[in-house]
Design an enzyme around this catalytic site. Sequence first.
Site, PDB file in Angstrom:
ATOM      1  N   CYS A   1      -6.297  -2.989 -20.818  1.00 21.77           N
ATOM      2  CA  CYS A   1      -5.161  -2.128 -21.174  1.00 21.77           C
ATOM      3  C   CYS A   1      -4.142  -2.992 -21.906  1.00 21.77           C
ATOM      4  O   CYS A   1      -3.598  -3.937 -21.323  1.00 21.77           O
ATOM      5  CB  CYS A   1      -4.548  -1.503 -19.925  1.00 21.77           C
ATOM      6  SG  CYS A   1      -3.083  -0.501 -20.264  1.00 21.77           S
TER       7      CYS A   1
ATOM      8  N   ASN B   1      -1.030  -2.351 -23.169  1.00 17.42           N
ATOM      9  CA  ASN B   1       0.342  -2.296 -22.644  1.00 17.42           C
ATOM     10  C   ASN B   1       0.387  -2.826 -21.219  1.00 17.42           C
ATOM     11  O   ASN B   1       1.357  -3.479 -20.811  1.00 17.42           O
ATOM     12  CB  ASN B   1       0.870  -0.863 -22.691  1.00 17.42           C
ATOM     13  CG  ASN B   1       1.283  -0.451 -24.085  1.00 17.42           C
ATOM     14  OD1 ASN B   1       1.563  -1.283 -24.942  1.00 17.42           O
ATOM     15  ND2 ASN B   1       1.310   0.852 -24.336  1.00 17.42           N
TER      16      ASN B   1
ATOM     17  N   CYS C   1       0.050   3.463 -26.220  1.00 15.52           N
ATOM     18  CA  CYS C   1      -1.213   2.836 -25.813  1.00 15.52           C
ATOM     19  C   CYS C   1      -1.419   1.588 -26.673  1.00 15.52           C
ATOM     20  O   CYS C   1      -1.529   1.690 -27.897  1.00 15.52           O
ATOM     21  CB  CYS C   1      -2.382   3.807 -25.981  1.00 15.52           C
ATOM     22  SG  CYS C   1      -3.997   3.085 -25.596  1.00 15.52           S
ATOM     23  N   GLY C   2      -1.467   0.428 -26.036  1.00 18.81           N
ATOM     24  CA  GLY C   2      -1.599  -0.821 -26.766  1.00 18.81           C
ATOM     25  C   GLY C   2      -2.930  -0.979 -27.465  1.00 18.81           C
ATOM     26  O   GLY C   2      -2.990  -1.362 -28.645  1.00 18.81           O
TER      27      GLY C   2
END
Length: 297
Positions: free
Chosen positions: A103, A105, A237-238
């Site tokens: 993930c 972020n 969303c990173g």
Amino acid sequence: MIKDKNHCNLLYNHCNHMVFQDNLTLTKITMKIRFVKMQSGGNDFVLIDNRKSLIRDRAKLARKLCLRKFSIGADGFLLLENSKTADFRMRIYNSDGSEAEMCGNGIRCLIKFIYSEKLAAQKEISIETKDAIYYGKYKKELISVRMREPKKVNLNLNLKIKEKKEKVFLINVGVPHTIVFVKNLKKIDVKSLGSLIRYHQQFSPAGTNVDFVRVVNRHALKIRIYERGVEDETFSCGTGATAAAIISYKLGRVKSPVKVFPIFGKPLKIHFDPGLKEIYLEGEAIKVYEGECLLSR
């Protein structure tokens, strides 16, 4: 009692109720544990330091703590753990209890937590994830993480959605993403169309995240995201921002650096070299508040 607007020393009654749903006696309550609520661009997480391995059933706790309106509420659940191959280990669970490989972020929020708690002094730290080992830095309130080289890139795929063909682009930047370019982001029904693509047989059984993207100029994109595991639109969303930037670059529509603006949250910046050997995801990560929960063993 709330100490100030950024730091709360607060025992959540709804956490007590959450435990009592499964364990009706006080003798079952054996552990008070600290959590930190963090967010990046509105993509929010509950973070717990689990280096002492106090939490075993991570998926179950993720579902409970991330449940909005009835608990703390978040898109995901982050656990800081010990690693044998890196400085630290990150476990990331979606709000439905499924474990994610990575993930963007989330890992930046974890890096911010590590430095804020003075758990590391070096300029760069390594984080083990289910996907790979990532490297992150914290400088002037911005957290940067080096992303791995993209895999499984497909620039020529048509999906049949509601009897219509939809041109999409695939890429894996730690987790799978499907990119759909659109002219008007505001008119997109992200949850409905995103769900149809996420569960499409083309991506079975694992599914995919879905990013609806509009190119603004050579250095800027706008994006809306349907996240697998959250099963809804998220503010940011990173990995989605990274995926959108890399696919847009491969199509000749942008060049580094690229600012990716979510429809609701703050922008993320993606830097990369022409050969995509070095890709960096950069942006802020914010500690919203902290508190304590009562948990049963």
